[in-house]
Design a protein around this motif. Sequence first.
Motif, PDB file in Angstrom:
ATOM      1  N   PRO A  22      -5.125 -45.467  -8.147  1.00 48.54           N
ATOM      2  CA  PRO A  22      -5.835 -45.810  -6.920  1.00 48.54           C
ATOM      3  C   PRO A  22      -5.131 -45.207  -5.717  1.00 48.54           C
ATOM      4  O   PRO A  22      -3.912 -45.079  -5.699  1.00 48.54           O
ATOM      5  N   LYS A  23      -5.906 -44.819  -4.748  1.00 48.08           N
ATOM      6  CA  LYS A  23      -5.351 -44.241  -3.532  1.00 48.08           C
ATOM      7  C   LYS A  23      -5.660 -45.180  -2.381  1.00 48.08           C
ATOM      8  O   LYS A  23      -6.788 -45.605  -2.210  1.00 48.08           O
ATOM      9  N   MET A  24      -4.643 -45.529  -1.637  1.00 49.81           N
ATOM     10  CA  MET A  24      -4.805 -46.366  -0.461  1.00 49.81           C
ATOM     11  C   MET A  24      -4.639 -45.459   0.752  1.00 49.81           C
ATOM     12  O   MET A  24      -3.852 -44.529   0.726  1.00 49.81           O
ATOM     13  N   SER A  25      -5.378 -45.740   1.798  1.00 51.15           N
ATOM     14  CA  SER A  25      -5.250 -44.969   3.031  1.00 51.15           C
ATOM     15  C   SER A  25      -4.808 -45.887   4.154  1.00 51.15           C
ATOM     16  O   SER A  25      -5.182 -47.054   4.201  1.00 51.15           O
ATOM     17  N   PHE A  26      -4.027 -45.332   5.053  1.00 53.91           N
ATOM     18  CA  PHE A  26      -3.618 -46.086   6.228  1.00 53.91           C
ATOM     19  C   PHE A  26      -4.769 -46.116   7.231  1.00 53.91           C
ATOM     20  O   PHE A  26      -5.511 -45.150   7.357  1.00 53.91           O
ATOM     21  N   THR A  27      -4.897 -47.217   7.939  1.00 56.13           N
ATOM     22  CA  THR A  27      -5.890 -47.297   9.013  1.00 56.13           C
ATOM     23  C   THR A  27      -5.348 -46.535  10.221  1.00 56.13           C
ATOM     24  O   THR A  27      -4.153 -46.258  10.310  1.00 56.13           O
ATOM     25  N   ASN A  28      -6.219 -46.199  11.160  1.00 51.19           N
ATOM     26  CA  ASN A  28      -5.795 -45.479  12.365  1.00 51.19           C
ATOM     27  C   ASN A  28      -4.764 -46.292  13.125  1.00 51.19           C
ATOM     28  O   ASN A  28      -4.872 -47.510  13.217  1.00 51.19           O
ATOM     29  N   SER A  29      -3.802 -45.592  13.678  1.00 48.56           N
ATOM     30  CA  SER A  29      -2.718 -46.231  14.402  1.00 48.56           C
ATOM     31  C   SER A  29      -3.018 -46.285  15.895  1.00 48.56           C
ATOM     32  O   SER A  29      -3.388 -45.278  16.494  1.00 48.56           O
ATOM     33  N   SER A  30      -2.826 -47.445  16.494  1.00 48.91           N
ATOM     34  CA  SER A  30      -2.966 -47.540  17.945  1.00 48.91           C
ATOM     35  C   SER A  30      -1.689 -47.067  18.635  1.00 48.91           C
ATOM     36  O   SER A  30      -1.710 -46.706  19.797  1.00 48.91           O
ATOM     37  N   VAL A  31      -0.585 -47.034  17.897  1.00 52.67           N
ATOM     38  CA  VAL A  31       0.693 -46.594  18.455  1.00 52.67           C
ATOM     39  C   VAL A  31       0.796 -45.077  18.433  1.00 52.67           C
ATOM     40  O   VAL A  31       1.213 -44.461  19.411  1.00 52.67           O
ATOM     41  N   ILE A  32       0.433 -44.472  17.295  1.00 53.23           N
ATOM     42  CA  ILE A  32       0.446 -43.015  17.129  1.00 53.23           C
ATOM     43  C   ILE A  32      -0.933 -42.624  16.596  1.00 53.23           C
ATOM     44  O   ILE A  32      -1.131 -42.510  15.386  1.00 53.23           O
ATOM     45  N   PRO A  33      -1.918 -42.430  17.491  1.00 59.28           N
ATOM     46  CA  PRO A  33      -3.300 -42.195  17.053  1.00 59.28           C
ATOM     47  C   PRO A  33      -3.493 -41.009  16.108  1.00 59.28           C
ATOM     48  O   PRO A  33      -4.393 -41.037  15.276  1.00 59.28           O
ATOM     49  N   ALA A  34      -2.659 -39.990  16.190  1.00 56.41           N
ATOM     50  CA  ALA A  34      -2.827 -38.810  15.330  1.00 56.41           C
ATOM     51  C   ALA A  34      -2.248 -39.014  13.933  1.00 56.41           C
ATOM     52  O   ALA A  34      -2.529 -38.243  13.023  1.00 56.41           O
ATOM     53  N   ALA A  35      -1.460 -40.053  13.737  1.00 58.23           N
ATOM     54  CA  ALA A  35      -0.798 -40.286  12.453  1.00 58.23           C
ATOM     55  C   ALA A  35      -1.814 -40.649  11.374  1.00 58.23           C
ATOM     56  O   ALA A  35      -2.709 -41.461  11.599  1.00 58.23           O
ATOM     57  N   THR A  36      -1.661 -40.034  10.201  1.00 58.10           N
ATOM     58  CA  THR A  36      -2.514 -40.330   9.049  1.00 58.10           C
ATOM     59  C   THR A  36      -1.653 -40.369   7.799  1.00 58.10           C
ATOM     60  O   THR A  36      -0.540 -39.846   7.784  1.00 58.10           O
ATOM     61  N   GLY A  37      -2.182 -40.966   6.744  1.00 57.62           N
ATOM     62  CA  GLY A  37      -1.424 -40.985   5.504  1.00 57.62           C
ATOM     63  C   GLY A  37      -2.155 -41.666   4.375  1.00 57.62           C
ATOM     64  O   GLY A  37      -3.157 -42.356   4.580  1.00 57.62           O
ATOM     65  N   THR A  38      -1.629 -41.457   3.173  1.00 50.99           N
ATOM     66  CA  THR A  38      -2.179 -42.054   1.956  1.00 50.99           C
ATOM     67  C   THR A  38      -1.053 -42.529   1.062  1.00 50.99           C
ATOM     68  O   THR A  38       0.094 -42.092   1.192  1.00 50.99           O
ATOM     69  N   ILE A  39      -1.401 -43.411   0.135  1.00 53.24           N
ATOM     70  CA  ILE A  39      -0.464 -43.891  -0.871  1.00 53.24           C
ATOM     71  C   ILE A  39      -1.154 -43.813  -2.218  1.00 53.24           C
ATOM     72  O   ILE A  39      -2.228 -44.390  -2.398  1.00 53.24           O
ATOM     73  N   ALA A  40      -0.558 -43.102  -3.162  1.00 56.75           N
ATOM     74  CA  ALA A  40      -1.065 -43.068  -4.534  1.00 56.75           C
ATOM     75  C   ALA A  40      -0.248 -44.067  -5.348  1.00 56.75           C
ATOM     76  O   ALA A  40       0.976 -44.068  -5.271  1.00 56.75           O
ATOM     77  N   VAL A  41      -0.928 -44.919  -6.107  1.00 51.13           N
ATOM     78  CA  VAL A  41      -0.263 -45.950  -6.897  1.00 51.13           C
ATOM     79  C   VAL A  41      -0.586 -45.723  -8.369  1.00 51.13           C
ATOM     80  O   VAL A  41      -1.754 -45.600  -8.733  1.00 51.13           O
ATOM     81  N   LYS A  42       0.445 -45.660  -9.190  1.00 55.94           N
ATOM     82  CA  LYS A  42       0.264 -45.504 -10.638  1.00 55.94           C
ATOM     83  C   LYS A  42       1.088 -46.550 -11.367  1.00 55.94           C
ATOM     84  O   LYS A  42       2.165 -46.926 -10.906  1.00 55.94           O
ATOM     85  N   LYS A  43       0.595 -46.986 -12.507  1.00 56.83           N
ATOM     86  CA  LYS A  43       1.347 -47.894 -13.367  1.00 56.83           C
ATOM     87  C   LYS A  43       2.021 -47.039 -14.432  1.00 56.83           C
ATOM     88  O   LYS A  43       1.368 -46.243 -15.104  1.00 56.83           O
ATOM     89  N   ASP A  44       3.333 -47.188 -14.588  1.00 59.22           N
ATOM     90  CA  ASP A  44       4.049 -46.354 -15.554  1.00 59.22           C
ATOM     91  C   ASP A  44       4.136 -47.041 -16.917  1.00 59.22           C
ATOM     92  O   ASP A  44       3.664 -48.162 -17.097  1.00 59.22           O
TER      93      ASP A  44
END
Length: 133
Positions: A22-44
């Motif tokens: 599953p991939k999680m995404s960060f919501t828009n930042s009010s502190v740093i509006p241009a900042a973006t990112g994702t998190i990939a989660v895997k079970k090992d």
Amino acid sequence: MKLIKPIATGLCFALLLSACTPKMSFTNSSVIPAATGTIAVKKDKNENYTLAVQVKNMAEAKNLTPAKDTYLVWMKQDDRSVKKLGQLSPSGKTLTASLKATAVAKPQVVFITAEDNVDVRYPAGQTILTTEK
């Protein structure tokens, strides 16, 4: 008719892969509006969760108001406890950073804070990015 079975098999395989990563995404930042990112989660294979955090367009922490020393990544678990995953150090032209971490519990929320030092045990600084809506 002969094409239906391979297509259906391919779709099932794609669904299984997406369920495992599953991939999680960060919501828009009010502190740093241009900042973006994702998190990939895997079970090992050991039933742990591996997280791969990717962010870009992060301002340097010292340029925030008030200025901070570092960015730290945290996760909330099922029991609402918070675990520090590690430090982010944005660099390069697009101020990108990445972090790989392992957790025993599945992350419910992942968030990034700006902190005065890397040794804090609990998030105390301003939340920069979060997956929580």
